[in-house]
Scaffold this motif. Structure first.
Motif, PDB file in Angstrom:
ATOM      1  N   LEU A  93      12.159  -5.218  -8.290  1.00  7.40           N
ATOM      2  CA  LEU A  93      11.020  -6.056  -8.275  1.00  7.40           C
ATOM      3  C   LEU A  93      10.144  -5.332  -7.260  1.00  7.40           C
ATOM      4  O   LEU A  93       8.718  -5.400  -7.587  1.00  7.40           O
ATOM      5  CB  LEU A  93      11.179  -7.505  -8.006  1.00  7.40           C
ATOM      6  CG  LEU A  93      10.090  -8.297  -7.793  1.00  7.40           C
ATOM      7  CD1 LEU A  93       9.363  -8.355  -9.454  1.00  7.40           C
ATOM      8  CD2 LEU A  93      10.347  -9.846  -7.708  1.00  7.40           C
ATOM      9  N   ALA A  94      10.464  -5.039  -6.171  1.00 10.55           N
ATOM     10  CA  ALA A  94       9.566  -4.418  -5.173  1.00 10.55           C
ATOM     11  C   ALA A  94       9.175  -2.868  -5.710  1.00 10.55           C
ATOM     12  O   ALA A  94       7.877  -2.556  -5.563  1.00 10.55           O
ATOM     13  CB  ALA A  94      10.294  -4.266  -3.996  1.00 10.55           C
ATOM     14  N   GLY A  95       9.810  -2.273  -6.423  1.00 11.90           N
ATOM     15  CA  GLY A  95       9.543  -1.007  -7.065  1.00 11.90           C
ATOM     16  C   GLY A  95       8.396  -1.142  -8.130  1.00 11.90           C
ATOM     17  O   GLY A  95       7.424  -0.445  -8.110  1.00 11.90           O
ATOM     18  N   GLN A  96       8.599  -2.266  -8.857  1.00 10.87           N
ATOM     19  CA  GLN A  96       7.623  -2.607 -10.006  1.00 10.87           C
ATOM     20  C   GLN A  96       6.222  -2.727  -9.353  1.00 10.87           C
ATOM     21  O   GLN A  96       5.391  -2.394  -9.757  1.00 10.87           O
ATOM     22  CB  GLN A  96       8.248  -3.282 -10.766  1.00 10.87           C
ATOM     23  CG  GLN A  96       7.010  -3.635 -12.079  1.00 10.87           C
ATOM     24  CD  GLN A  96       6.874  -2.293 -12.910  1.00 10.87           C
ATOM     25  OE1 GLN A  96       7.726  -1.594 -13.112  1.00 10.87           O
ATOM     26  NE2 GLN A  96       5.588  -2.220 -13.323  1.00 10.87           N
ATOM     27  N   GLU A  97       6.212  -3.556  -8.341  1.00  5.78           N
ATOM     28  CA  GLU A  97       5.065  -3.722  -7.419  1.00  5.78           C
ATOM     29  C   GLU A  97       4.430  -2.580  -7.060  1.00  5.78           C
ATOM     30  O   GLU A  97       3.134  -2.347  -7.037  1.00  5.78           O
ATOM     31  CB  GLU A  97       5.289  -4.901  -6.391  1.00  5.78           C
ATOM     32  CG  GLU A  97       5.746  -6.091  -6.774  1.00  5.78           C
ATOM     33  CD  GLU A  97       5.900  -7.126  -5.634  1.00  5.78           C
ATOM     34  OE1 GLU A  97       5.996  -6.436  -4.604  1.00  5.78           O
ATOM     35  OE2 GLU A  97       6.142  -8.318  -5.772  1.00  5.78           O
ATOM     36  N   LEU A  98       5.073  -1.540  -6.496  1.00  3.11           N
ATOM     37  CA  LEU A  98       4.813  -0.230  -6.108  1.00  3.11           C
ATOM     38  C   LEU A  98       3.960   0.505  -7.209  1.00  3.11           C
ATOM     39  O   LEU A  98       2.742   0.896  -7.185  1.00  3.11           O
ATOM     40  CB  LEU A  98       5.810   0.629  -5.423  1.00  3.11           C
ATOM     41  CG  LEU A  98       5.384   2.093  -5.028  1.00  3.11           C
ATOM     42  CD1 LEU A  98       4.262   2.121  -4.225  1.00  3.11           C
ATOM     43  CD2 LEU A  98       6.680   2.771  -4.679  1.00  3.11           C
ATOM     44  N   ILE A  99       4.728   0.442  -8.410  1.00  2.38           N
ATOM     45  CA  ILE A  99       4.110   0.875  -9.714  1.00  2.38           C
ATOM     46  C   ILE A  99       2.631   0.441 -10.215  1.00  2.38           C
ATOM     47  O   ILE A  99       1.984   1.155 -10.512  1.00  2.38           O
ATOM     48  CB  ILE A  99       5.266   1.145 -10.821  1.00  2.38           C
ATOM     49  CG1 ILE A  99       6.461   1.716 -10.429  1.00  2.38           C
ATOM     50  CG2 ILE A  99       4.685   1.769 -12.221  1.00  2.38           C
ATOM     51  CD1 ILE A  99       6.397   3.047  -9.703  1.00  2.38           C
ATOM     52  N   THR A 106      -2.752  -1.998 -11.945  1.00  5.78           N
ATOM     53  CA  THR A 106      -2.640  -3.240 -12.780  1.00  5.78           C
ATOM     54  C   THR A 106      -2.924  -4.516 -11.866  1.00  5.78           C
ATOM     55  O   THR A 106      -2.809  -5.521 -12.501  1.00  5.78           O
ATOM     56  CB  THR A 106      -1.354  -3.202 -13.715  1.00  5.78           C
ATOM     57  OG1 THR A 106      -0.064  -2.900 -12.595  1.00  5.78           O
ATOM     58  CG2 THR A 106      -1.234  -2.055 -14.461  1.00  5.78           C
ATOM     59  N   LEU A 107      -2.592  -4.403 -10.683  1.00  2.00           N
ATOM     60  CA  LEU A 107      -2.750  -5.614  -9.804  1.00  2.00           C
ATOM     61  C   LEU A 107      -3.899  -6.106  -9.810  1.00  2.00           C
ATOM     62  O   LEU A 107      -3.871  -7.543  -9.268  1.00  2.00           O
ATOM     63  CB  LEU A 107      -2.045  -5.272  -8.590  1.00  2.00           C
ATOM     64  CG  LEU A 107      -0.551  -4.848  -8.329  1.00  2.00           C
ATOM     65  CD1 LEU A 107       0.121  -4.833  -6.864  1.00  2.00           C
ATOM     66  CD2 LEU A 107       0.553  -5.694  -9.347  1.00  2.00           C
ATOM     67  N   ALA A 108      -4.922  -5.256  -9.817  1.00  2.00           N
ATOM     68  CA  ALA A 108      -6.319  -5.640  -9.815  1.00  2.00           C
ATOM     69  C   ALA A 108      -6.872  -6.262 -11.064  1.00  2.00           C
ATOM     70  O   ALA A 108      -7.911  -6.532 -11.325  1.00  2.00           O
ATOM     71  CB  ALA A 108      -6.999  -4.770  -9.150  1.00  2.00           C
ATOM     72  N   GLU A 152       1.298  -0.655   2.010  1.00  2.00           N
ATOM     73  CA  GLU A 152       1.894  -2.103   2.048  1.00  2.00           C
ATOM     74  C   GLU A 152       3.212  -2.037   0.926  1.00  2.00           C
ATOM     75  O   GLU A 152       4.301  -2.527   1.017  1.00  2.00           O
ATOM     76  CB  GLU A 152       0.915  -3.115   1.793  1.00  2.00           C
ATOM     77  CG  GLU A 152       1.730  -4.312   1.817  1.00  2.00           C
ATOM     78  CD  GLU A 152       0.712  -5.469   1.555  1.00  2.00           C
ATOM     79  OE1 GLU A 152       1.156  -6.776   1.365  1.00  2.00           O
ATOM     80  OE2 GLU A 152      -0.458  -5.438   1.634  1.00  2.00           O
ATOM     81  N   ALA A 153       2.785  -1.392  -0.420  1.00  4.74           N
ATOM     82  CA  ALA A 153       3.787  -1.395  -1.325  1.00  4.74           C
ATOM     83  C   ALA A 153       4.764  -0.546  -1.287  1.00  4.74           C
ATOM     84  O   ALA A 153       6.209  -0.618  -1.523  1.00  4.74           O
ATOM     85  CB  ALA A 153       3.095  -0.765  -2.696  1.00  4.74           C
ATOM     86  N   VAL A 202       9.771   3.488 -14.128  1.00  8.19           N
ATOM     87  CA  VAL A 202       9.093   4.406 -13.484  1.00  8.19           C
ATOM     88  C   VAL A 202       9.834   4.406 -12.144  1.00  8.19           C
ATOM     89  O   VAL A 202      10.174   3.410 -11.563  1.00  8.19           O
ATOM     90  CB  VAL A 202       7.613   4.481 -13.451  1.00  8.19           C
ATOM     91  CG1 VAL A 202       7.034   5.342 -12.370  1.00  8.19           C
ATOM     92  CG2 VAL A 202       7.173   4.576 -14.790  1.00  8.19           C
ATOM     93  N   ALA A 203       9.864   5.576 -11.359  1.00  6.10           N
ATOM     94  CA  ALA A 203      10.647   5.617 -10.085  1.00  6.10           C
ATOM     95  C   ALA A 203       9.633   6.477  -9.333  1.00  6.10           C
ATOM     96  O   ALA A 203       8.872   7.570  -9.732  1.00  6.10           O
ATOM     97  CB  ALA A 203      11.934   6.095 -10.038  1.00  6.10           C
ATOM     98  N   VAL A 204       9.568   6.197  -7.896  1.00  7.25           N
ATOM     99  CA  VAL A 204       8.928   7.099  -6.919  1.00  7.25           C
ATOM    100  C   VAL A 204       9.723   7.614  -5.694  1.00  7.25           C
ATOM    101  O   VAL A 204      10.768   6.700  -5.375  1.00  7.25           O
ATOM    102  CB  VAL A 204       7.917   6.195  -6.105  1.00  7.25           C
ATOM    103  CG1 VAL A 204       7.092   7.189  -4.988  1.00  7.25           C
ATOM    104  CG2 VAL A 204       6.715   5.605  -7.052  1.00  7.25           C
ATOM    105  N   LEU A 205       9.989   8.804  -5.675  1.00 10.51           N
ATOM    106  CA  LEU A 205      11.023   9.532  -5.036  1.00 10.51           C
ATOM    107  C   LEU A 205      10.127  10.109  -3.660  1.00 10.51           C
ATOM    108  O   LEU A 205       9.089  10.939  -3.910  1.00 10.51           O
ATOM    109  CB  LEU A 205      11.887  10.478  -5.557  1.00 10.51           C
ATOM    110  CG  LEU A 205      12.684  11.454  -5.020  1.00 10.51           C
ATOM    111  CD1 LEU A 205      14.103  10.770  -4.428  1.00 10.51           C
ATOM    112  CD2 LEU A 205      12.910  12.572  -5.720  1.00 10.51           C
TER     113      LEU A 205
END
Length: 491
Positions: free
Chosen positions: A257-263, A269-271, A285-286, A327-330
């Motif tokens: 869930l935290a990873g999806q918030e970063l994506i 899309t959050l805005a 923050e993300a 999606v992943a962020v490494l």
């Protein structure tokens, strides 16, 4: 313990659909529940296979034959098919079991698979307790300690170590379906994921630990030496590990869930529906919320399966990453020697084997980037690389798009087809198109084209002139040559 023994238990209400008496008298070694289309690599000789038939497609005889054939090849004792999902056991499955000589038993909707599993193991443990041997269950003090550790949220390494400590120097592994080692006892040597199948083929004990996780990270307890521990002890250890899995599953869900918030920050899309302007504070923050270091270089990855991507990244020891839905962020530490792209390419066949032949598993990897705009660009690159990945090259990095053909592979098929039809439609699918393709392949050489196609060189000249007229392109110009070459690749 035999299949006949289960059929005689009124409490289960099982119904025999097919099975010869000699087959129903085979010894049952264990129980595995699966709905994978290709379950063979997770089965051992003598196992009862429980399946809810989720893999089944109406009228697909070949799929039924593959599933039951895998059971027969693995030496399964019987297939126990649940009726809850389909309302009945399809005739195609009955025919496949008859063909492969695998006994088939229907499990009514009122009977849970857990009840069947418990019936098998209770009977097995009862048989073992009557044998004159050293087979005992976990000591009372060990059971008490394990219970306290589970309540305290202990990890699988500590649980497996404490559960096996009284057995001496026993090698015991907790593995995922892809062969990744989740935990192992101190005396167990390292077991690379790629060698798990070969090791299992040599024998040993494997116990599947039922969970609600994805098929890519389902657990199994593996003991290479079948005489290293009493069966009842191993089943109790597996039950303890299954109890601890609940907390792990909740933790992983929170991380996703935290990873999806970063994506969401990267997508804007959050805005709202339009991408948000660059906001370094929101990104930091993300990143922190997803457990990633703030600052440095990152690489974005996009996959057709977030579950497969998450399991693949867990194979990368020491890697720091966050995974969303797909999606992943490494985080890429300059001092680290991890080649993420290379490591994932090596792991991907294990994921594909776990997912089965019907699973569309592909991965696109963006370039290394810093800052919000850089990460957004890496996300776009990863998604483009994903569309260009295919069955031949399922893992593709944007840096490896070094030919026009590979670059064009990332263009959506619907766009390619329109471009190809509009550019070459007047040529049709016959002689002129073939001549153009050979002409371009031979670097626009009239003589080599004539030699390849066997007409007179003047005929080649005539055909190419017709191509130029019909397409409006001049094949003496490089840009027009590229236009037609690209159109041929789109066809």
């Amino acid at each position: 313990m035999h299949v006949l023994d289960l059929l005689q238990l009124d409490s289960l209400g099982l119904h025999l659909l097919w099975g010869e008496e000699i087959l129903l008298g085979q010894e049952v070694a264990g129980v595995t529940a699966t709905d994978l289309e290709e379950p063979g690599r997770f089965l051992g000789p003598g196992e009862l296979v429980l399946s809810g038939l989720v893999w089944w497609a109406e009228g697909d005889v070949a799929k039924a034959d593959r599933f039951v054939g895998a059971l027969a090849d693995a030496g399964a004792t019987a297939l126990l098919a649940g009726e809850e999902t389909r309302g009945r056991v399809p005739e195609e499955v009955v025919d496949a079991c008859r063909s492969h000589r695998v006994p088939l038993v229907a499990v009514p909707a009122r009977t849970s698979f857990r009840a069947v599993t418990e019936a098998v193991y209770l009977r097995q443990w009862g048989d073992l307790s009557r044998r004159p041997s050293r087979l005992f269950a976990l000591p009372e003090n060990v059971r008490g300690e394990l219970s306290r550790l589970v309540e305290a949220g202990a990890g699988p390494d500590e649980l497996l170590d404490r559960a096996c400590a009284h057995l001496g120097r026993v090698s015991c592994y907790l593995l995922t379906a892809t062969g990744r080692t989740v935990a192992r006892t101190p005396s167990a040597p390292e077991l690379p994921a790629g060698q798990v199948s070969a090791a299992s083929a040599r024998g040993g004990v494997r116990l599947r630990i039922e969970t609600e996780s994805s098929p890519y990270d389902a657990w199994q307890l593996y003991v290479p030496d079948p005489d290293a521990a009493p069966p009842r002890v191993l089943h109790e250890i597996a039950e303890v590990l299954a109890q601890s899995r609940g907390g792990q599953t909740r933790r992983l869900a929170a991380e996703r869930l935290a990873g999806q918030e970063l994506i969401g920050v990267l997508e804007g899309t959050l805005a709202g529906p339009t991408p948000a302007p660059a906001d370094t504070g929101a990104l930091e923050e993300a990143l922190a919320g997803a457990g990633l270091p703030v600052g440095g270089a990152y690489r974005v990855m996009a996959s057709t399966s977030g579950d497969a991507l998450a399991e693949g990244l867990r194979h990368l020891e020491g890697a720091v990453y966050a995974v969303g839905r797909s999606v992943a962020v490494l985080h890429e530490d300059p001092a680290s020697e991890i080649d993420a792209a290379g490591a994932l390419r090596a792991v991907w066949p294990l994921l594909q084997q776990c997912g089965g032949p019907q699973a569309d598993l592909r991965l696109g990897i963006g370039a290394r980037a810093e800052g919000l705009e850089g990460l957004r660009a890496s996300l776009t690159q990863a998604r483009f690389a994903l569309t260009s990945a295919d069955g031949t090259v399922p893992v593709r990095g944007v840096e490896h798009l070094d030919t026009l053909g590979e670059l064009m592979a990332g263009i959506p098929p619907e766009v390619r087809s329109v471009y190809g039809a509009r550019t070459l439609g007047a040529l049709g699918d016959g002689m002129l198109r073939d001549t153009l393709e050979v002409f371009l392949a031979n670097n626009c050489s009239w003589a080599r084209t004539a030699e390849a196609l066997h007409p007179h060189v003047n005929t080649v000249h005539y055909r190419i002139e017709r191509v130029e007229v019909l397409t409006g392109r001049d094949l003496s110009r490089l840009d027009h040559k590229l236009d037609l070459y690209a159109a041929l690749r789109c066809g």
